[in-house]
Design a protein around this motif. Structure first.
Motif, PDB file in Angstrom:
ATOM      1  N   ALA A 199      11.869   0.749 -11.250  1.00  0.00           N
ATOM      2  CA  ALA A 199      10.580   1.307 -11.674  1.00  0.00           C
ATOM      3  C   ALA A 199      10.345   1.116 -13.168  1.00  0.00           C
ATOM      4  N   SER A 200       9.124   0.788 -13.521  1.00  0.00           N
ATOM      5  CA  SER A 200       8.758   0.687 -14.943  1.00  0.00           C
ATOM      6  C   SER A 200       7.627   1.642 -15.307  1.00  0.00           C
ATOM      7  N   ILE A 201       7.188   2.439 -14.334  1.00  0.00           N
ATOM      8  CA  ILE A 201       6.011   3.278 -14.585  1.00  0.00           C
ATOM      9  C   ILE A 201       6.252   4.281 -15.719  1.00  0.00           C
TER      10      ILE A 201
ATOM     11  N   PHE B 282       7.348   3.794 -18.518  1.00  0.00           N
ATOM     12  CA  PHE B 282       6.895   3.274 -19.825  1.00  0.00           C
ATOM     13  C   PHE B 282       5.649   2.399 -19.725  1.00  0.00           C
ATOM     14  N   ASP B 283       5.491   1.657 -18.606  1.00  0.00           N
ATOM     15  CA  ASP B 283       4.351   0.720 -18.626  1.00  0.00           C
ATOM     16  C   ASP B 283       3.014   1.412 -18.349  1.00  0.00           C
ATOM     17  N   GLN B 284       3.041   2.745 -18.189  1.00  0.00           N
ATOM     18  CA  GLN B 284       1.753   3.455 -18.118  1.00  0.00           C
ATOM     19  C   GLN B 284       0.982   3.312 -19.431  1.00  0.00           C
TER      20      GLN B 284
ATOM     21  N   GLU C 116       6.396   2.093  -8.414  1.00  0.00           N
ATOM     22  CA  GLU C 116       7.053   1.155  -9.325  1.00  0.00           C
ATOM     23  C   GLU C 116       6.408   0.998 -10.691  1.00  0.00           C
ATOM     24  N   ASP C 117       5.199   0.478 -10.744  1.00  0.00           N
ATOM     25  CA  ASP C 117       4.654   0.152 -12.070  1.00  0.00           C
ATOM     26  C   ASP C 117       3.177   0.533 -12.189  1.00  0.00           C
ATOM     27  N   ILE C 118       2.614   0.282 -13.336  1.00  0.00           N
ATOM     28  CA  ILE C 118       1.225   0.667 -13.594  1.00  0.00           C
ATOM     29  C   ILE C 118       0.261  -0.078 -12.658  1.00  0.00           C
ATOM     30  N   HIS C 119       0.592  -1.333 -12.349  1.00  0.00           N
ATOM     31  CA  HIS C 119      -0.316  -2.141 -11.530  1.00  0.00           C
ATOM     32  C   HIS C 119      -0.486  -1.526 -10.136  1.00  0.00           C
ATOM     33  N   MET C 120       0.636  -1.133  -9.543  1.00  0.00           N
ATOM     34  CA  MET C 120       0.569  -0.601  -8.177  1.00  0.00           C
ATOM     35  C   MET C 120       0.102   0.844  -8.179  1.00  0.00           C
TER      36      MET C 120
ATOM     37  N   SER D 235      -1.626 -12.156  -8.875  1.00  0.00           N
ATOM     38  CA  SER D 235      -0.273 -11.679  -8.632  1.00  0.00           C
ATOM     39  C   SER D 235       0.033 -10.674  -9.724  1.00  0.00           C
ATOM     40  N   ARG D 236       1.058  -9.853  -9.501  1.00  0.00           N
ATOM     41  CA  ARG D 236       1.457  -8.988 -10.608  1.00  0.00           C
ATOM     42  C   ARG D 236       2.015  -9.816 -11.780  1.00  0.00           C
ATOM     43  N   ASN D 237       2.382 -11.054 -11.467  1.00  0.00           N
ATOM     44  CA  ASN D 237       2.952 -11.873 -12.550  1.00  0.00           C
ATOM     45  C   ASN D 237       1.904 -12.245 -13.596  1.00  0.00           C
ATOM     46  N   ASP D 238       0.734 -12.689 -13.153  1.00  0.00           N
ATOM     47  CA  ASP D 238      -0.306 -12.963 -14.164  1.00  0.00           C
ATOM     48  C   ASP D 238      -0.946 -11.654 -14.631  1.00  0.00           C
ATOM     49  N   GLN D 239      -0.908 -10.642 -13.756  1.00  0.00           N
ATOM     50  CA  GLN D 239      -1.485  -9.343 -14.141  1.00  0.00           C
ATOM     51  C   GLN D 239      -0.708  -8.724 -15.308  1.00  0.00           C
ATOM     52  N   VAL D 240       0.619  -8.690 -15.186  1.00  0.00           N
ATOM     53  CA  VAL D 240       1.401  -8.071 -16.266  1.00  0.00           C
ATOM     54  C   VAL D 240       1.326  -8.935 -17.527  1.00  0.00           C
ATOM     55  N   ALA D 241       1.257 -10.245 -17.333  1.00  0.00           N
ATOM     56  CA  ALA D 241       1.168 -11.127 -18.503  1.00  0.00           C
ATOM     57  C   ALA D 241      -0.126 -10.879 -19.275  1.00  0.00           C
TER      58      ALA D 241
ATOM     59  N   THR E  70      10.080 -19.340 -13.130  1.00  0.00           N
ATOM     60  CA  THR E  70       9.111 -18.723 -14.021  1.00  0.00           C
ATOM     61  C   THR E  70       9.453 -17.247 -14.219  1.00  0.00           C
ATOM     62  N   TYR E  71       8.770 -16.343 -13.524  1.00  0.00           N
ATOM     63  CA  TYR E  71       9.014 -14.916 -13.720  1.00  0.00           C
ATOM     64  C   TYR E  71      10.353 -14.488 -13.145  1.00  0.00           C
ATOM     65  N   SER E  72      11.080 -13.677 -13.893  1.00  0.00           N
ATOM     66  CA  SER E  72      12.232 -12.947 -13.364  1.00  0.00           C
ATOM     67  C   SER E  72      12.069 -11.496 -13.771  1.00  0.00           C
ATOM     68  N   LYS E  73      12.646 -10.625 -12.983  1.00  0.00           N
ATOM     69  CA  LYS E  73      12.436  -9.194 -13.237  1.00  0.00           C
ATOM     70  C   LYS E  73      13.029  -8.766 -14.574  1.00  0.00           C
ATOM     71  N   ASP E  74      13.943  -9.553 -15.098  1.00  0.00           N
ATOM     72  CA  ASP E  74      14.460  -9.302 -16.454  1.00  0.00           C
ATOM     73  C   ASP E  74      13.307  -9.018 -17.421  1.00  0.00           C
ATOM     74  N   MET E  75      12.204  -9.723 -17.166  1.00  0.00           N
ATOM     75  CA  MET E  75      11.092  -9.676 -18.126  1.00  0.00           C
ATOM     76  C   MET E  75      10.409  -8.313 -18.174  1.00  0.00           C
ATOM     77  N   GLN E  76      10.679  -7.481 -17.192  1.00  0.00           N
ATOM     78  CA  GLN E  76      10.164  -6.110 -17.246  1.00  0.00           C
ATOM     79  C   GLN E  76      10.762  -5.361 -18.446  1.00  0.00           C
ATOM     80  N   GLU E  77      11.896  -5.847 -18.925  1.00  0.00           N
ATOM     81  CA  GLU E  77      12.568  -5.227 -20.078  1.00  0.00           C
ATOM     82  C   GLU E  77      11.927  -5.627 -21.404  1.00  0.00           C
ATOM     83  N   ASP E  78      10.816  -6.325 -21.364  1.00  0.00           N
ATOM     84  CA  ASP E  78      10.142  -6.722 -22.607  1.00  0.00           C
ATOM     85  C   ASP E  78       9.385  -5.565 -23.257  1.00  0.00           C
ATOM     86  N   LYS E  79       8.890  -4.639 -22.423  1.00  0.00           N
ATOM     87  CA  LYS E  79       7.871  -3.720 -22.913  1.00  0.00           C
ATOM     88  C   LYS E  79       8.370  -2.593 -23.811  1.00  0.00           C
ATOM     89  N   GLU E  80       9.429  -1.897 -23.372  1.00  0.00           N
ATOM     90  CA  GLU E  80       9.873  -0.734 -24.165  1.00  0.00           C
ATOM     91  C   GLU E  80      10.242  -1.133 -25.583  1.00  0.00           C
TER      92      GLU E  80
HETATM   93  N1  ARG Z   1       6.521  -4.282 -13.511  1.00  0.00           N
HETATM   94  C1  ARG Z   1       6.610  -5.700 -13.572  1.00  0.00           C
HETATM   95  C2  ARG Z   1       6.921  -6.151 -15.017  1.00  0.00           C
HETATM   96  O1  ARG Z   1       6.844  -5.374 -15.882  1.00  0.00           O
HETATM   97  C3  ARG Z   1       5.343  -6.321 -13.123  1.00  0.00           C
HETATM   98  C4  ARG Z   1       5.492  -7.696 -12.570  1.00  0.00           C
HETATM   99  C5  ARG Z   1       6.215  -7.647 -11.274  1.00  0.00           C
HETATM  100  N2  ARG Z   1       6.234  -8.895 -10.644  1.00  0.00           N
HETATM  101  C6  ARG Z   1       7.089  -9.172  -9.668  1.00  0.00           C
HETATM  102  N3  ARG Z   1       7.058 -10.345  -9.159  1.00  0.00           N
HETATM  103  N4  ARG Z   1       7.974  -8.295  -9.282  1.00  0.00           N
HETATM  104  O2  ARG Z   1       7.286  -7.282 -15.279  1.00  0.00           O
END
Ligand code: ARG
Length: 458
Positions: free
Chosen positions: A23-25, A27-29, A83-87, A109-115, A317-327
């Motif tokens: 979950a990232s909600i 912080f990503d709120q 999970e996150d702000i998007h959902m 996708s959430r991938n372009d959405q979060v980007a 391209t996207y890996s969930k590691d990238m969720q750790e960018d925000k905090e």
């Molecule tokens: N919470 C995710 C993040 O911060 C959003 C993107 C999720 N995308 C996915 N394919 N799981 O990166």
């Protein structure tokens, strides 16, 4: 019970620990406003391209505005299971408007959405940093103006070097901060392209209009490669690099304030508003704000190193590691903005102690270079020889525990018989700074020229 968004191929829901790590909600709120802005642009585009109906788009638009006002009012129940702000936003939209909510995620996708969300957020932070720096520059210009003629010691190795003016010293930081501001501007320009429409990674088969969403969100153009759009975080890293360099500058100025405000230096008086006392030592006035500004680079550089480390080995391209960018970026941005505001407040209030500065400016044989220059100019000595003669004069003064200007003409002439009374005219700090009229030098006229240039471009 399996997930609402992708439950189709799942028989069981996630383990509690899975939910906790995923979950990232929490912080990503902070991206709520950007998420809703991006969704509004996307929905309007889907309708304009006849991918969804106008009435569905209108229902989505109104629903999203309701969600935004609920979040802004603190009247929104963020769910970790979502999970996150998007959902979280999409699920609430579904509660509010029903079926049309399910059409919002078409061609996305959430991938372009979060980007897109994160890019919008970081872009705002570039603007915030630019105005914070501008405000600090204005405070420094005020200091420089008030102290354009005020002499103080200039240091190398933290040893007395040559006299300078307070105004010149302040303007050095103005130059550094001006480059910091330009770095944020450059980073902003480079990051101002829209990832929206890259979808998961490959683009989409729907006839979307990426120019339209890019324009609606204030981007200059859509990003040209969908893989790049969802997988790079270089824009955040550029923000962090700019922030780190700016924080380094703030840290150096803060360090000078700590030194200058000590009882041993007494160069400046900090205002009560930006210092603290001690619970045991009644005499204390501590420069806590300066110390904390000095320390903030630890967090900001930490964020930069941390995010680079997260990104460095990721395959496209996207890996969930990238969720750790925000905090990291959130914390760095908060730290930078607080440091800028605190420094602006301190520099607005700071009182340089003109008398102490002037005394210190002449100490440590600070005008020895002026004496050597006089020997070159007046007696036509080669500079190397003038340096040697001056060294001998410094030694003579030091042996007497006196300043250069305290030597008599006769004593000077013991070292070089051609020295005349005129030499004493160059031995004061005031004369020294007045003579440094080369472009960018410390002479008050030069300092005023630079202040005027900055005033005009602020
Ligand atoms: N919470 C995710 C993040 O911060 C959003 C993107 C999720 N995308 C996915 N394919 N799981 O990166």
């Amino acid at each position: 019970d399996s997930n609402k968004m992708w439950g189709g191929r799942f028989a069981a829901g996630p383990d509690a620990i899975m939910e906790a790590i995923n979950a990232s909600i929490g912080f990503d709120q902070r991206l709520a406003a950007q998420d809703i802005e991006g969704s509004r642009a996307h929905a309007a585009m889907l309708a304009a391209c006849d991918i969804i109906t106008d009435s569905d788009a209108e229902a989505i638009r109104e629903g999203l505005l309701t969600v935004l006002s609920e979040i802004e009012a603190g009247d929104f129940n963020f769910s970790t299971a979502l999970e996150d702000i998007h959902m979280n936003v999409e699920a609430r939209l579904k509660d509010l408007i029903g079926t049309p909510a399910g059409r919002l995620h078409t061609a996305r996708s959430r991938n372009d959405q979060v980007a897109v969300d994160f890019r919008l957020w970081v872009r705002d932070q570039c603007d915030a940093a630019i105005s914070g720096i501008t405000a600090l520059i204005a405070a420094l210009l005020g200091q420089a103006e008030r102290g354009a003629d005020m002499v103080m010691p200039g240091f190398t190795h933290l040893q007395s070097a040559q006299p300078v003016t307070w105004g010149h010293h302040m303007m050095a930081y103005v130059e550094m901060l001006g480059r910091d501001r330009a770095r944020f501007q450059d980073a902003r320009t480079r990051m101002n392209e829209s990832p929206l429409g890259a979808a998961a990674l490959a683009g989409t088969s729907f006839p979307i209009d990426r120019e339209m969403t890019a324009k609606a969100l204030g981007f200059d153009r859509p990003m040209a490669n969908s893989l790049d759009a969802v997988s790079d975080r270089d824009f955040a890293l550029e923000y962090l690099s700019s922030a780190t360099i700016c924080a380094m500058h703030l840290s150096r100025l803060a360090e000078e304030l700590v030194i200058w405000s000590s009882a041993q230096f007494r160069f400046v008086a900090l205002s009560d508003r930006f210092s603290t006392g001690s619970s045991i030592m009644p005499q204390k006035k501590n420069p806590d704000a300066a110390e904390l500004i000095r320390a903030k680079i630890g967090r900001i550089l930490g964020a930069q190193v941390g995010l680079l480390t997260v990104m460095k080995g990721l395959p496209l391209t996207y890996s969930k590691d990238m969720q750790e960018d925000k905090e990291k970026v959130f914390d760095a941005a908060d730290s930078l903005m607080l440091a800028l505001a605190a420094m602006e407040g301190m520099m607005g209030d700071l009182k340089p102690n003109a008398k102490v500065l002037a005394e210190a400016a002449g100490a440590g044989f600070a005008t020895a270079t002026d004496l050597a220059d006089w020997l070159v100019r007046t007696l036509n000595l080669p500079f190397r020889e003038a340096h040697h003669v001056t060294g001998a004069l410094v030694k003579k003064a030091e042996d007497k525990d006196a300043d250069l200007a305290d030597l008599s003409l006769a004593e000077m002439q013991e070292v070089n018989a051609d020295i005349t009374q005129d030499v004493f005219s160059v031995l004061t700090p005031q004369a020294s700074v007045a003579s440094r009229t080369s472009y960018g030098g410390t002479a008050p006229g030069q300092v005023h020229t630079q202040i005027a240039r900055w005033r005009a471009k602020l």
